[in-house]
Design a protein around this motif. Structure first.
Motif, short mmCIF file in Angstrom:
data_model
loop_
_atom_site.label_atom_id
_atom_site.label_comp_id
_atom_site.label_asym_id
_atom_site.label_seq_id
_atom_site.Cartn_x
_atom_site.Cartn_y
_atom_site.Cartn_z
N THR A 53 0.85 -1.19 0.00
CA THR A 53 0.00 0.00 0.00
C THR A 53 0.88 1.24 0.00
O THR A 53 1.79 1.36 0.83
N ASP A 54 0.63 2.13 -0.93
CA ASP A 54 1.36 3.39 -1.05
C ASP A 54 0.35 4.51 -1.06
O ASP A 54 -0.18 4.88 -2.12
N GLN A 55 0.03 5.02 0.14
CA GLN A 55 -1.04 6.00 0.32
C GLN A 55 -2.34 5.42 -0.24
O GLN A 55 -2.82 4.42 0.26
N ALA A 56 -2.91 6.02 -1.29
CA ALA A 56 -4.16 5.51 -1.84
C ALA A 56 -3.92 4.47 -2.94
O ALA A 56 -4.89 3.95 -3.50
#
Length: 405
Positions: free
Chosen positions: A317-320
Motif C-alpha cells: 500500500t502506497d497512500q491511496a
C-alpha cells in the motif's frame, strides 16, 4: 652530564613518535584507498512467483433462511371426538401413514342410513320402471289413456332421480366416514400434536392438529441486490429454472460445501430495498437441513473469465495506491501499480497492472526498493516452496491437474 643524557633521551622519544605518526597516516591512506575500490552490495534474497492466468467465476455472497418446499397444516374435515393420535412428535412419516382418528360411529350410522335410502329408492325405481313398460304396451293398443301413460312415465323419472340423490347422499356419508381417519398427505416430518385424545375437534377450528414439512429438498431464500441481478446471465435473470450454480453453508460449516441450483426469481424488485426475492433448491440427503436455519449462500454471477490472482501478502500500500514489486530480466526490483478486484478467500483479483509471465515478489518485499538487485527464488503463487523444474500451480488447482498441465 646528567642533563646531556636527558636531552638525548627526549630527542630519541620524539623521533619514535614522529615515525609512528607517519606509519599510521600511511595505513589510513591505504585503508581509504581500499574503500574506494570495495565490491558491490550482495543481491537481496526474495521469493518470486511467475504470474499465470486462471479461469475463474465471480461469486456473490448472501445470507438467507431455509424454507420447506412443502408445508401442510393438518386440519380435520369433520367434527367429532379425537380418539387416537397415531404418531410420535417430530418423526418422519410417509404419505398415507395414519396420524389421527376421530370417533367414526356417527358417520358410520349416516352411511348405513344413506345405504338404506338408496335401497328403497332403487326398489321404487324398479317398480315404476315395470309399470311404465306395461303402460307403454297398453298405449300401443289404445287400452290406456294418454294422460295415464304420461303420469306413469313421470313417476318412473322421479324414482330414477331419487336413486341418483340417494347415491350422492351415500357417497357424501362415505366420504365423511373416510375423513375420520386423518393420514399424512406428503412424505415429511411431522410436528407435535396440538390436540390430545378426548378433545372435540372440527373443521372450523383456528388451530391445526399439527403441521408437516417435506425434508428431501429445501429452499434457501435470500434477497439479491439490483447490481447483482443485472450481472446475471439473461437466461437466469429471465426467471427460468436453470443450472446456475449455487453453493450453501450452514452456520457451523466451513465454506460452502452444499451444492444446489437456482429455483425461483421473483417477478419484480422491491423499490424500497432495491432487492429481489430469490430461492435456491438444495437436496437434503443427510437430513440435517431444517426449515428456519440460517444459511450462507454463494451464487455465481456472469460467465467464467481469465484473471490474475495474488495473495494479499504480495500487495503493498502506497497512500491511496496498491502496488507490487516485480523482478525484471536483470533481476532488478521494479515498482508496479495495480488495480485490485474482488477478494476470493485470501486471493485478490488483479484487474490491471500484471500480465502472464511477470515475476512478482511474494516474500521479502519489505527488504527491497526499486532498482535493488535481488536473488530470486521461484515459489508457488501462495509463497510455498516450488520443486525443482516445476511450474507454479494455479490457485485452487489440484496436484493431478498441475501434473497434467
Amino acid at each position: 652530564m646528567f642533563s646531556f643524557h636527558v636531552r638525548h633521551a627526549a630527542l630519541a622519544l620524539a623521533g619514535l613518535l614522529l615515525a609512528g605518526g607517519l606509519l599510521l597516516m600511511r595505513e589510513s591512506a591505504g585503508t581509504l584507498a581500499d574503500a574506494g575500490h570495495s565490491s558491490p552490495s550482495p543481491a537481496i534474497p526474495v521469493d518470486v512467483a511467475t504470474i499465470q492466468y486462471q479461469t475463474i467465476t465471480d461469486w456473490h455472497e448472501y445470507s438467507g433462511r431455509l424454507e420447506a418446499v412443502e408445508r401442510v397444516e393438518i386440519r380435520p374435515l369433520v367434527s367429532g371426538t379425537l380418539t387416537q393420535v397415531r404418531f410420535q412428535d417430530g418423526t418422519l412419516v410417509r404419505r398415507g401413514d395414519p396420524l389421527f382418528a376421530i370417533d367414526p360411529r356417527p358417520y358410520q350410522a349416516a352411511v348405513d342410513e344413506a345405504q338404506a335410502q338408496l335401497t328403497a329408492a332403487t326398489a321404487q325405481a324398479a317398480y315404476t320402471g315395470t309399470d311404465l313398460a306395461r303402460a307403454r304396451r297398453l298405449l300401443a293398443s289404445n287400452a290406456i289413456a294418454r294422460r295415464d301413460f304420461e303420469e306413469k312415465r313421470n313417476a318412473a323419472r322421479e324414482a330414477s332421480a331419487r336413486v341418483q340423490a340417494a347415491q350422492a347422499t351415500l357417497r357424501s356419508a362415505q366420504l365423511d366416514l373416510e375423513h375420520t381417519r386423518i393420514a399424512a398427505p406428503i412424505d415429511g416430518r411431522v410436528s407435535k400434536a396440538a390436540v390430545t385424545e378426548g378433545n372435540v375437534v372440527g373443521a372450523s377450528d383456528a388451530r391445526p392438529l399439527t403441521t408437516m414439512v417435506s425434508v428431501s429438498q429445501l429452499y434457501a431464500s435470500f434477497e439479491m441486490d439490483e447490481q447483482a441481478f443485472l450481472e446475471m446471465s439473461g437466461t437466469a435473470a429471465s426467471g427460468v429454472r436453470t443450472a446456475v450454480p449455487v453453493s450453501m453453508g450452514l452456520a457451523n460449516e466451513p465454506g460452502y460445501p452444499r451444492q444446489g441450483r437456482l429455483a425461483f426469481l421473483d417477478n419484480s424488485l422491491d423499490p424500497l430495498t432495491g432487492t429481489i426475492r430469490v430461492r435456491a433448491l438444495f437436496d437434503n440427503p443427510d437430513g440435517r437441513l431444517r426449515p428456519g436455519l440460517y444459511a450462507r449462500i454463494r451464487m455465481s454471477a456472469g460467465t467464467p473469465h481469465d484473471a490474475v490472482l495474488l495473495r494479499e501478502q504480495a500487495i503493498g500500500t502506497d497512500q491511496a495506491k496498491r502496488f507490487v514489486m516485480i523482478v525484471d530480466d536483470e533481476n532488478k526490483a521494479a515498482y508496479r501499480e495495480v488495480t485490485l478486484g474482488a477478494n476470493r478467500e485470501g486471493w485478490r483479483v488483479i484487474q490491471t497492472g500484471l500480465t502472464a509471465g511477470d515475476r512478482v515478489v511474494v516474500n521479502g518485499m519489505q527488504r527491497i526498493r526499486p532498482g535493488d538487485t535481488v536473488a530470486p527464488t521461484p515459489v508457488h503463487a501462495d509463497g510455498g516452496a516450488l520443486a525443482t523444474g516445476a511450474a507454479a500451480p494455479l490457485p485452487g488447482q489440484s496436484p493431478d491437474e498441475q501434473h497434467r498441465s
